[in-house]
Design a protein around this motif. Structure first.
Motif, PDB file in Angstrom:
ATOM      1  N   ILE A 350       0.860  -1.183   0.000  1.00  0.00           N
ATOM      2  CA  ILE A 350       0.000   0.000   0.000  1.00  0.00           C
ATOM      3  C   ILE A 350       0.894   1.230   0.000  1.00  0.00           C
ATOM      4  CG2 ILE A 350      -1.735   1.285   1.294  1.00  0.00           C
ATOM      5  CD1 ILE A 350      -2.735  -1.353   2.385  1.00  0.00           C
ATOM      6  N   GLY A 351       0.806   2.010  -1.043  1.00  0.00           N
ATOM      7  CA  GLY A 351       1.670   3.177  -1.161  1.00  0.00           C
ATOM      8  C   GLY A 351       1.828   3.556  -2.611  1.00  0.00           C
ATOM      9  N   GLU A 352       3.063   3.850  -2.980  1.00  0.00           N
ATOM     10  CA  GLU A 352       3.343   4.392  -4.308  1.00  0.00           C
ATOM     11  C   GLU A 352       2.895   3.476  -5.440  1.00  0.00           C
ATOM     12  OE1 GLU A 352       7.187   5.999  -6.908  1.00  0.00           O
ATOM     13  OE2 GLU A 352       7.441   5.304  -4.834  1.00  0.00           O
ATOM     14  N   TYR A 353       3.071   2.160  -5.268  1.00  0.00           N
ATOM     15  CA  TYR A 353       2.778   1.226  -6.353  1.00  0.00           C
ATOM     16  C   TYR A 353       1.436   0.505  -6.171  1.00  0.00           C
ATOM     17  CZ  TYR A 353       7.714   1.940  -7.358  1.00  0.00           C
ATOM     18  OH  TYR A 353       8.924   2.512  -7.639  1.00  0.00           O
ATOM     19  N   PHE A 354       0.627   0.981  -5.238  1.00  0.00           N
ATOM     20  CA  PHE A 354      -0.613   0.266  -4.931  1.00  0.00           C
ATOM     21  C   PHE A 354      -1.498   0.096  -6.158  1.00  0.00           C
ATOM     22  CE2 PHE A 354      -5.164   0.456  -3.949  1.00  0.00           C
ATOM     23  CZ  PHE A 354      -5.291  -0.708  -3.205  1.00  0.00           C
ATOM     24  N   TRP A 355      -1.767   1.191  -6.875  1.00  0.00           N
ATOM     25  CA  TRP A 355      -2.712   1.114  -7.978  1.00  0.00           C
ATOM     26  C   TRP A 355      -2.189   0.254  -9.124  1.00  0.00           C
ATOM     27  CZ3 TRP A 355      -7.407   1.925  -6.902  1.00  0.00           C
ATOM     28  CH2 TRP A 355      -7.768   2.876  -5.934  1.00  0.00           C
ATOM     29  N   VAL A 356      -0.874   0.244  -9.303  1.00  0.00           N
ATOM     30  CA  VAL A 356      -0.297  -0.617 -10.343  1.00  0.00           C
ATOM     31  C   VAL A 356      -0.555  -2.084 -10.007  1.00  0.00           C
ATOM     32  CG1 VAL A 356       1.830  -1.361 -11.463  1.00  0.00           C
ATOM     33  CG2 VAL A 356       1.478   1.070 -10.942  1.00  0.00           C
ATOM     34  N   ILE A 357      -0.268  -2.444  -8.742  1.00  0.00           N
ATOM     35  CA  ILE A 357      -0.439  -3.845  -8.336  1.00  0.00           C
ATOM     36  C   ILE A 357      -1.917  -4.213  -8.289  1.00  0.00           C
ATOM     37  CG2 ILE A 357       0.036  -5.529  -6.517  1.00  0.00           C
ATOM     38  CD1 ILE A 357       2.462  -3.847  -5.750  1.00  0.00           C
ATOM     39  N   PHE A 358      -2.753  -3.273  -7.823  1.00  0.00           N
ATOM     40  CA  PHE A 358      -4.193  -3.546  -7.773  1.00  0.00           C
ATOM     41  C   PHE A 358      -4.732  -3.831  -9.177  1.00  0.00           C
ATOM     42  CE2 PHE A 358      -8.517  -1.947  -8.405  1.00  0.00           C
ATOM     43  CZ  PHE A 358      -9.218  -2.771  -7.526  1.00  0.00           C
ATOM     44  N   ASN A 359      -4.424  -2.948 -10.117  1.00  0.00           N
ATOM     45  CA  ASN A 359      -4.904  -3.137 -11.490  1.00  0.00           C
ATOM     46  C   ASN A 359      -4.382  -4.432 -12.096  1.00  0.00           C
ATOM     47  OD1 ASN A 359      -6.457  -0.771 -11.643  1.00  0.00           O
ATOM     48  ND2 ASN A 359      -4.654   0.461 -12.101  1.00  0.00           N
ATOM     49  N   LEU A 360      -3.138  -4.759 -11.759  1.00  0.00           N
ATOM     50  CA  LEU A 360      -2.557  -6.010 -12.258  1.00  0.00           C
ATOM     51  C   LEU A 360      -3.307  -7.213 -11.687  1.00  0.00           C
ATOM     52  CD1 LEU A 360      -0.328  -7.373 -13.907  1.00  0.00           C
ATOM     53  CD2 LEU A 360       1.122  -7.292 -11.857  1.00  0.00           C
ATOM     54  N   SER A 361      -3.647  -7.146 -10.395  1.00  0.00           N
ATOM     55  CA  SER A 361      -4.369  -8.256  -9.769  1.00  0.00           C
ATOM     56  C   SER A 361      -5.750  -8.436 -10.393  1.00  0.00           C
ATOM     57  CB  SER A 361      -4.486  -8.039  -8.254  1.00  0.00           C
ATOM     58  OG  SER A 361      -5.355  -6.960  -7.952  1.00  0.00           O
ATOM     59  N   VAL A 362      -6.398  -7.334 -10.736  1.00  0.00           N
ATOM     60  CA  VAL A 362      -7.709  -7.412 -11.395  1.00  0.00           C
ATOM     61  C   VAL A 362      -7.575  -8.050 -12.777  1.00  0.00           C
ATOM     62  CG1 VAL A 362      -9.583  -6.054 -12.414  1.00  0.00           C
ATOM     63  CG2 VAL A 362      -8.724  -5.488 -10.127  1.00  0.00           C
ATOM     64  N   ILE A 363      -6.563  -7.636 -13.527  1.00  0.00           N
ATOM     65  CA  ILE A 363      -6.336  -8.179 -14.872  1.00  0.00           C
ATOM     66  C   ILE A 363      -6.074  -9.685 -14.812  1.00  0.00           C
ATOM     67  CG2 ILE A 363      -4.744  -8.186 -16.834  1.00  0.00           C
ATOM     68  CD1 ILE A 363      -4.392  -5.141 -16.338  1.00  0.00           C
ATOM     69  N   ILE A 364      -5.284 -10.111 -13.825  1.00  0.00           N
ATOM     70  CA  ILE A 364      -4.973 -11.541 -13.690  1.00  0.00           C
ATOM     71  C   ILE A 364      -6.231 -12.316 -13.316  1.00  0.00           C
ATOM     72  CG2 ILE A 364      -3.581 -13.239 -12.456  1.00  0.00           C
ATOM     73  CD1 ILE A 364      -1.476 -11.037 -12.055  1.00  0.00           C
ATOM     74  N   TRP A 365      -7.030 -11.768 -12.394  1.00  0.00           N
ATOM     75  CA  TRP A 365      -8.303 -12.399 -12.022  1.00  0.00           C
ATOM     76  C   TRP A 365      -9.194 -12.587 -13.263  1.00  0.00           C
ATOM     77  CZ3 TRP A 365     -11.219 -13.772  -7.482  1.00  0.00           C
ATOM     78  CH2 TRP A 365     -12.602 -13.836  -7.658  1.00  0.00           C
ATOM     79  N   LEU A 366      -9.368 -11.514 -14.027  1.00  0.00           N
ATOM     80  CA  LEU A 366     -10.205 -11.580 -15.225  1.00  0.00           C
ATOM     81  C   LEU A 366      -9.622 -12.565 -16.239  1.00  0.00           C
ATOM     82  CD1 LEU A 366     -11.041  -7.785 -15.721  1.00  0.00           C
ATOM     83  CD2 LEU A 366     -12.526  -9.564 -14.780  1.00  0.00           C
ATOM     84  N   GLY A 367      -8.309 -12.550 -16.372  1.00  0.00           N
ATOM     85  CA  GLY A 367      -7.661 -13.475 -17.294  1.00  0.00           C
ATOM     86  C   GLY A 367      -7.925 -14.918 -16.921  1.00  0.00           C
TER      87      GLY A 367
END
Length: 386
Positions: A350-367
């Protein structure tokens, strides 16, 4: 026309429409949640509320019914559930799901969606209870605990519905749903089916199981009254469940991917409780937030992995396909673990890279769900041979 539709292969077995609906909901609900959470779309619908409801009651609950409507009568040595009965319940869940898709435009649609899903859930439990009462088998231990877990699911869904007017009930609804509904249901089914699939029969440790259920209830009480205070209970749960799994002596690594993926799901249980215990203790001392690390480690590590494993096995086994998987499916099992790890990283960074990792986790889930659907949706719909 209706008779012709009912005679279609897709509706011939209960697991087919329910699994398809659950997996489509996994895709749609995550897209909508990410749009809400990132602020891409504004809505009067509470973001966390929508996420909890859609994942627990529109993904996991139909998935449970896909399995239970197929196997519960077999466990109980009764006749299969009538098609009209399970299709009616499916139809109500389908309508509830469709309303949830458009609830971003109106909170009233979400209200109606929950009401319909609650009605469908009540009907499903009544169906299982009727089977339980008429069953003449001697040992109905597993069926009993499945019904107990179902009752907790109904209680949590009712509390979630009431939290529209009494927001203080929301935390209690979520805790009951995660630990006394989803966990209890998955663990009860796993305790019966995974040793069977592994050709490693076990004698159930019924007293230890009751202790685990009691600790889960204590966990709920502690988290509702004082968040993060359940760290010691979680440490005990990690130890007891780890000890129980060790007693089962599962042959891991197993040569069959359809088996070892279920083993991995079980191994996540003590690890998830351990992670939750550590993160809650740190949060209690320092006030550091880990964005529901423990809940997501358990929900994705255990629940999601078990869902993908069971869903694949049931889909193959009940379509006339051989219980064998190719490299494509094995990589789907690996991808499931990437989903788990990406969500854990989201909580830790949680911090500077949060949104990058969050969006990546969503993409992997959808994939994961899109790729699973590409492989298996036509098996569910038309009985395609792989």
């Amino acid at each position: 026309m209706i008779t012709k539709l009912k005679n279609h292969y897709f509706f011939s077995q209960p697991h087919q429409p329910f699994f398809l609906l659950a997996f489509i909901n996994a895709i749609v609900s995550m897209i909508l949640f990410s749009l809400l959470f990132t602020g891409t779309v504004s809505s009067s619908v509470p973001i966390k509320f929508y996420h909890v409801y859609s994942i627990i009651f529109l993904l996991f609950t139909p998935a449970f019914l896909a399995f239970l409507f197929t196997t519960f009568p077999r466990f109980s040595a009764t006749q299969p559930i009538e098609q009209d009965k399970y299709l009616t319940i499916f139809g109500v869940f389908l309508l509830a799901s469709l309303l949830s898709y458009f609830s971003l435009f109106s909170a009233n649609l979400l209200f109606l969606s929950i009401l319909l899903a609650l009605f469908a859930h009540i009907s499903a439990i009544h169906t299982l209870w009727s089977i339980y009462k008429t069953s003449t088998v001697q040992d109905k231990y597993d069926q009993f605990w499945i019904l107990v877990a179902s009752a907790f699911g109904l209680l949590s869904q009712s509390l979630l519905f009431l939290s529209f007017w009494l927001p203080t009930l929301y935390a209690l609804a979520v805790q009951i749903a995660i630990y006394l509904y989803l966990f209890l249901m998955f663990f009860t089914i796993s305790q019966r089916m995974v040793p069977f699939f592994s050709h490693t029969p076990i004698t159930k440790h019924k007293e230890r199981f009751k202790v685990i259920v009691g600790l889960l209830a204590l966990h709920v009480v502690l988290e509702v009254t004082h968040p993060h205070s359940s760290f010691f209970v979680e440490m005990i749960l990690a130890y007891l469940i780890g000890k129980e799994l060790h007693r089962w002596k599962l042959p891991f690594p197993h040569e069959n991917p359809l088996v070892w993926v279920l083993h991995i799901a079980l191994f996540w249980i003590p690890l998830a409780f351990l992670l939750s215990s550590i993160s809650n203790l740190i949060a209690l001392i320092t006030g550091t937030s880990y964005l529901y690390l423990g809940i997501h480690a358990l929900s994705l590590g255990f629940f999601l992995t078990m869902l993908i494993g069971f869903g694949t096995r049931v889909t193959l086994g009940h379509s006339g396909n051989r219980l064998e998987v190719d490299n494509y499916t094995k990589y789907l099992f690996y991808l499931t673990q990437v989903v788990v790890l990406s969500r854990i990283l989201t909580s830790l960074f949680i911090g500077e890279y949060f949104w990058v990792i969050f969006n990546l986790s969503v993409i992997i889930w959808l994939g994961l769900f899109i790729l699973w659907g590409y492989k298996f949706f036509m098996v569910l719909i038309s009985g395609k041979k792989l």
